[in-house]
Write an enzyme that holds these catalytic residues in place. Structure first.
Site, PDB file in Angstrom:
ATOM      1  N   GLU A 114       0.702  -1.912  -0.007  1.00  0.00           N
ATOM      2  CA  GLU A 114      -0.176  -0.455  -0.133  1.00  0.00           C
ATOM      3  C   GLU A 114       0.859   1.488  -0.162  1.00  0.00           C
ATOM      4  OE1 GLU A 114      -3.708  -1.190   2.668  1.00  0.00           O
ATOM      5  OE2 GLU A 114      -1.955  -1.803   3.300  1.00  0.00           O
ATOM      6  N   GLU A 134      -3.314  -9.999   3.895  1.00  0.00           N
ATOM      7  CA  GLU A 134      -3.868  -9.732   5.022  1.00  0.00           C
ATOM      8  C   GLU A 134      -4.753 -10.860   5.663  1.00  0.00           C
ATOM      9  OE1 GLU A 134      -2.898  -5.412   4.478  1.00  0.00           O
ATOM     10  OE2 GLU A 134      -2.888  -7.331   3.206  1.00  0.00           O
TER      11      GLU A 134
END
Length: 259
Positions: A114, A134
Site C-alpha cells: 500500500e 492480510e
C-alpha cells in the site's frame, strides 16, 4: 535531514526519503507514520525539489504495519489511531506536488505494498515478492489496498492478492502492471534516482500540472486537483493583480478580464 525513522536527503532537485527501521524490515509503527508525514511536509515545502524517491534501508522496502504496534489496540482505537491516521499519511504521500518514484529494494507486502502504491512510478529489484496477505491473518487491507490499489492496478489483480492470497514475483508484478520495471538486486535506489533526475530535468510546472490532471482522470483527489489547477491559473492573471492592488490601496477594483 533526519526525522524519527525516516531520513530525507536532497541532491540537486531530487529528494530521497528512506524508511529506516532495518531491524524490523522497515515495518511501520505510529512513530514511523508520523515521520513519514514530516518527511512529506519537508519535501512539499522545499521549492528546489522537483522529484522524490521513496525506499527502505537494509534488505526490506517495508514489511507493512508492525503487528506489535496495532495488535493490542481496541477496535475503536485501531480504526481511528491506526487506519484513519495511516490513510491521511498515505494520501499525503500520494498527492505530493512532485512525482514520487518507489525503489522497491525488498519485499512489499500488506501495508508495504500500500505504501509502494502511493508512488507514481515503482522500480522493483528482481528478487522481491509483492502481495496483500492480510486476510490470512483475519485482517483486511486498511491503508487503501482495496481503494487506491484497485484504481492503479485494477480490481482483478487486487482480488488475486487480497482474496486468493497470491504472492507475485517482481517479474510477475511487472507483467501485471504493479511495478513499472524490474532491475537487478541492489540497483533499485540508483535506478530510481536516475529516473527521478530525468523527471526533474523536465519542465517543473508542466510536471506538477500533469500529475494533477492524471490524478483527476484516475478519480483520485478530484477536488484538490481541480481547485489547485484553477488557483494556479487565477494566480497568473492580471485580474488577480488588480484585485490585490485595489484591496491594498482601499479602492474599487477595475477588472479588465486580463489573463
Amino acid at each position: 535531514m533526519a526525522s524519527g525513522t525516516v531520513r530525507v536527503d536532497i541532491e540537486g532537485h531530487v529528494a530521497t526519503l528512506t524508511i529506516s527501521r532495518p531491524e524490523k524490515l522497515n515495518a511501520l509503527d505510529l512513530d514511523m507514520l508520523k515521520a513519514l508525514m514530516e518527511a512529506a511536509d519537508a519535501v512539499e515545502a522545499n521549492p528546489n525539489v522537483r522529484a522524490a524517491v521513496l525506499t527502505g534501508e537494509g534488505k526490506g522496502f517495508s514489511a507493512g504495519g508492525d503487528i506489535r504496534a496495532w495488535g493490542g489496540m481496541q477496535p475503536q482505537e485501531f480504526g481511528h489511531a491506526w487506519v484513519r491516521h495511516g490513510h491521511r499519511i498515505f494520501e499525503r504521500l500520494a498527492t505530493l506536488r512532485v512525482p514520487l518514484v518507489a525503489a522497491l529494494n525488498g519485499h512489499a507486502l500488506g501495508g508495504g505494498l500500500e505504501l509502494a502504491g502511493v508512488a507514481d512510478i515503482r522500480l522493483a529489484e528482481e528478487h522481491i515478492k509483492i502481495g496483500l496477505p492480510e486476510t490470512g491473518l483475519g485482517m483486511v487491507p486498511g491503508w487503501s489496498g482495496t481503494q487506491r490499489l484497485v484504481r492503479r492496478f485494477g480490481a482483478q489483480v487486487v482480488r488475486r492478492m487480497a482474496l486468493g492470497g497470491e504472492i507475485f514475483t517482481a517479474e510477475e508484478a511487472h507483467l501485471l502492471g504493479i511495478v513499472d520495471a524490474v532491475v537487478p538486486t541492489g540497483n533499485s535506489l540508483a535506478a530510481a534516482r536516475e529516473y527521478a533526475a530525468g523527471i526533474a530535468a523536465r519542465g517543473p510546472a508542466a510536471i506538477e500540472i500533469v500529475k494533477l490532471m492524471i490524478a483527476s482522470a484516475n478519480g483520485e483527489d478530484n477536488g484538490t486537483a481541480v481547485e489547485a489547477l484553477g488557483s494556479i491559473l487565477a494566480a497568473k492573471t492580471g485580474d488577480l493583480k488588480e484585485g490585490v492592488a485595489s484591496f491594498s490601496e482601499k479602492r474599487p477594483a477595475t477588472f479588465k478580464g486580463e489573463w
